[in-house]
Design a protein around this motif. Structure first.
Motif, PDB file in Angstrom:
ATOM      1  N   GLY A  30      80.145  13.061  95.283  1.00 11.11           N
ATOM      2  CA  GLY A  30      79.849  13.341  96.677  1.00 11.11           C
ATOM      3  C   GLY A  30      78.387  13.704  96.860  1.00 11.11           C
ATOM      4  O   GLY A  30      77.621  13.803  95.904  1.00 11.11           O
ATOM      5  N   GLY A  31      77.991  13.889  98.122  1.00 16.78           N
ATOM      6  CA  GLY A  31      76.623  14.275  98.394  1.00 16.78           C
ATOM      7  C   GLY A  31      76.200  13.939  99.800  1.00 16.78           C
ATOM      8  O   GLY A  31      77.033  13.641 100.659  1.00 16.78           O
ATOM      9  N   LEU A  32      74.897  13.994 100.001  1.00 14.38           N
ATOM     10  CA  LEU A  32      74.294  13.724 101.313  1.00 14.38           C
ATOM     11  C   LEU A  32      73.652  12.340 101.279  1.00 14.38           C
ATOM     12  O   LEU A  32      72.905  12.022 100.342  1.00 14.38           O
ATOM     13  N   VAL A  33      73.937  11.540 102.286  1.00  6.67           N
ATOM     14  CA  VAL A  33      73.386  10.185 102.353  1.00  6.67           C
ATOM     15  C   VAL A  33      73.039   9.860 103.800  1.00  6.67           C
ATOM     16  O   VAL A  33      73.673  10.380 104.728  1.00  6.67           O
ATOM     17  N   LEU A  34      72.053   9.020 103.982  1.00  7.01           N
ATOM     18  CA  LEU A  34      71.695   8.572 105.325  1.00  7.01           C
ATOM     19  C   LEU A  34      72.673   7.516 105.812  1.00  7.01           C
ATOM     20  O   LEU A  34      73.266   6.782 105.009  1.00  7.01           O
ATOM     21  N   ALA A  35      72.821   7.457 107.118  1.00  7.82           N
ATOM     22  CA  ALA A  35      73.682   6.430 107.707  1.00  7.82           C
ATOM     23  C   ALA A  35      73.261   5.053 107.210  1.00  7.82           C
ATOM     24  O   ALA A  35      72.064   4.753 107.129  1.00  7.82           O
ATOM     25  N   GLY A  36      74.252   4.247 106.880  1.00  5.25           N
ATOM     26  CA  GLY A  36      73.990   2.932 106.320  1.00  5.25           C
ATOM     27  C   GLY A  36      73.936   2.909 104.811  1.00  5.25           C
ATOM     28  O   GLY A  36      73.916   1.831 104.199  1.00  5.25           O
ATOM     29  N   GLY A  37      73.922   4.061 104.202  1.00  8.09           N
ATOM     30  CA  GLY A  37      73.833   4.164 102.754  1.00  8.09           C
ATOM     31  C   GLY A  37      75.180   4.036 102.070  1.00  8.09           C
ATOM     32  O   GLY A  37      76.206   3.770 102.704  1.00  8.09           O
ATOM     33  N   SER A  38      75.148   4.248 100.760  1.00 11.15           N
ATOM     34  CA  SER A  38      76.338   4.082  99.932  1.00 11.15           C
ATOM     35  C   SER A  38      76.517   5.271  99.004  1.00 11.15           C
ATOM     36  O   SER A  38      75.548   5.938  98.633  1.00 11.15           O
ATOM     37  N   LEU A  39      77.753   5.508  98.633  1.00 12.22           N
ATOM     38  CA  LEU A  39      78.107   6.502  97.637  1.00 12.22           C
ATOM     39  C   LEU A  39      79.283   5.975  96.832  1.00 12.22           C
ATOM     40  O   LEU A  39      80.092   5.194  97.337  1.00 12.22           O
ATOM     41  N   LYS A  96      88.459  -0.371 105.856  1.00 11.35           N
ATOM     42  CA  LYS A  96      88.527  -1.798 105.544  1.00 11.35           C
ATOM     43  C   LYS A  96      87.166  -2.469 105.724  1.00 11.35           C
ATOM     44  O   LYS A  96      86.494  -2.276 106.730  1.00 11.35           O
ATOM     45  N   GLY A  97      86.781  -3.240 104.732  1.00 12.60           N
ATOM     46  CA  GLY A  97      85.525  -3.961 104.790  1.00 12.60           C
ATOM     47  C   GLY A  97      84.308  -3.161 104.365  1.00 12.60           C
ATOM     48  O   GLY A  97      83.228  -3.732 104.160  1.00 12.60           O
ATOM     49  N   ARG A  98      84.473  -1.844 104.233  1.00 16.64           N
ATOM     50  CA  ARG A  98      83.332  -1.006 103.838  1.00 16.64           C
ATOM     51  C   ARG A  98      83.571  -0.291 102.515  1.00 16.64           C
ATOM     52  O   ARG A  98      82.629  -0.063 101.757  1.00 16.64           O
ATOM     53  N   PHE A  99      84.816   0.102 102.266  1.00 22.65           N
ATOM     54  CA  PHE A  99      85.149   0.876 101.072  1.00 22.65           C
ATOM     55  C   PHE A  99      85.967   0.012 100.118  1.00 22.65           C
ATOM     56  O   PHE A  99      86.745  -0.848 100.545  1.00 22.65           O
ATOM     57  N   THR A 100      85.793   0.291  98.826  1.00 24.04           N
ATOM     58  CA  THR A 100      86.578  -0.397  97.808  1.00 24.04           C
ATOM     59  C   THR A 100      87.118   0.621  96.814  1.00 24.04           C
ATOM     60  O   THR A 100      86.342   1.393  96.243  1.00 24.04           O
ATOM     61  N   ILE A 101      88.428   0.599  96.641  1.00 27.22           N
ATOM     62  CA  ILE A 101      89.050   1.486  95.657  1.00 27.22           C
ATOM     63  C   ILE A 101      89.369   0.668  94.408  1.00 27.22           C
ATOM     64  O   ILE A 101      89.758  -0.507  94.495  1.00 27.22           O
ATOM     65  N   SER A 102      89.197   1.286  93.262  1.00 30.84           N
ATOM     66  CA  SER A 102      89.531   0.629  92.005  1.00 30.84           C
ATOM     67  C   SER A 102      89.958   1.697  91.000  1.00 30.84           C
ATOM     68  O   SER A 102      89.727   2.886  91.222  1.00 30.84           O
ATOM     69  N   ARG A 103      90.575   1.254  89.931  1.00 31.93           N
ATOM     70  CA  ARG A 103      91.002   2.213  88.907  1.00 31.93           C
ATOM     71  C   ARG A 103      90.833   1.598  87.529  1.00 31.93           C
ATOM     72  O   ARG A 103      90.970   0.372  87.361  1.00 31.93           O
ATOM     73  N   ASP A 104      90.559   2.477  86.585  1.00 28.84           N
ATOM     74  CA  ASP A 104      90.468   2.092  85.182  1.00 28.84           C
ATOM     75  C   ASP A 104      91.557   2.869  84.468  1.00 28.84           C
ATOM     76  O   ASP A 104      91.392   4.069  84.190  1.00 28.84           O
ATOM     77  N   ASN A 105      92.657   2.217  84.196  1.00 31.26           N
ATOM     78  CA  ASN A 105      93.801   2.913  83.608  1.00 31.26           C
ATOM     79  C   ASN A 105      93.490   3.428  82.204  1.00 31.26           C
ATOM     80  O   ASN A 105      94.021   4.454  81.781  1.00 31.26           O
ATOM     81  N   TYR A 164      88.127   5.133  91.378  1.00 30.13           N
ATOM     82  CA  TYR A 164      86.820   5.110  92.011  1.00 30.13           C
ATOM     83  C   TYR A 164      86.964   4.760  93.495  1.00 30.13           C
ATOM     84  O   TYR A 164      87.902   4.074  93.905  1.00 30.13           O
ATOM     85  N   LEU A 165      85.983   5.205  94.281  1.00 34.92           N
ATOM     86  CA  LEU A 165      85.893   4.792  95.675  1.00 34.92           C
ATOM     87  C   LEU A 165      84.430   4.448  95.943  1.00 34.92           C
ATOM     88  O   LEU A 165      83.579   5.328  95.966  1.00 34.92           O
ATOM     89  N   GLU A 166      84.184   3.171  96.123  1.00 35.09           N
ATOM     90  CA  GLU A 166      82.852   2.693  96.470  1.00 35.09           C
ATOM     91  C   GLU A 166      82.771   2.653  97.987  1.00 35.09           C
ATOM     92  O   GLU A 166      83.577   1.972  98.638  1.00 35.09           O
ATOM     93  N   MET A 167      81.812   3.383  98.547  1.00 31.45           N
ATOM     94  CA  MET A 167      81.684   3.485  99.994  1.00 31.45           C
ATOM     95  C   MET A 167      80.339   2.924 100.433  1.00 31.45           C
ATOM     96  O   MET A 167      79.295   3.405  99.978  1.00 31.45           O
ATOM     97  N   ASN A 168      80.382   1.913 101.268  1.00 37.18           N
ATOM     98  CA  ASN A 168      79.176   1.273 101.781  1.00 37.18           C
ATOM     99  C   ASN A 168      79.118   1.401 103.304  1.00 37.18           C
ATOM    100  O   ASN A 168      80.124   1.689 103.949  1.00 37.18           O
TER     101      ASN A 168
END
Length: 117
Positions: free
Chosen positions: A9-18, A64-73, A79-83
């Motif tokens: 987590g953290g602080l990000v500017l609008a339009g950024g990713s975490l 939808k269309g911005r975030f991607t969830i994935s897992r490494d079993n 993981y949650l990739e947020m764009n």
């Protein structure tokens, strides 16, 4: 028992990713679905996305269309990739997993995501 530890987590500017990550320890052999929820101030906790053992995913409309969830079993990590983040995404993000015969819910401690305009 299952323990979840989040990071990213953290602080990000609008339009950024975490990218958030959550590693599960303990009785990891019993983990079933994993997911991410969030709770903004004054609002109820809501599902962001979840993923089954087999990799099937489910997203909230807002993700939808911005975030991607994935897992490494192998690493017991989700993981949650947020764009394209926007200020409405500001919240505490909680990792969740369902484990055991009765699919008991386990929660992480939460990680703050703040999107500044």
């Amino acid at each position: 028992q299952v323990q979840l530890v989040e990071a990213g987590g953290g602080l990000v500017l609008a339009g950024g990713s975490l990218r958030l990550s959550c590693t599960v320890s303990g009785s990891t052999f019993s983990i079933k679905a994993m997911g991410w929820y969030r709770q903004a101030p004054g609002k109820q906790r809501e599902l962001v996305a979840d993923i089954s053992q087999s990799g099937s995913t489910n997203y909230a409309d807002s993700a939808k269309g911005r975030f991607t969830i994935s897992r490494d079993n192998a690493k017991n990590t989700v993981y949650l990739e947020m764009n394209s983040l926007n200020p409405e995404d500001t919240a505490v993000y909680y990792c969740n997993c369902k484990a055991g015969r009765w699919s008991v819910n386990y929660w992480g401690q939460g990680t703050q995501v703040t999107v500044s305009s």
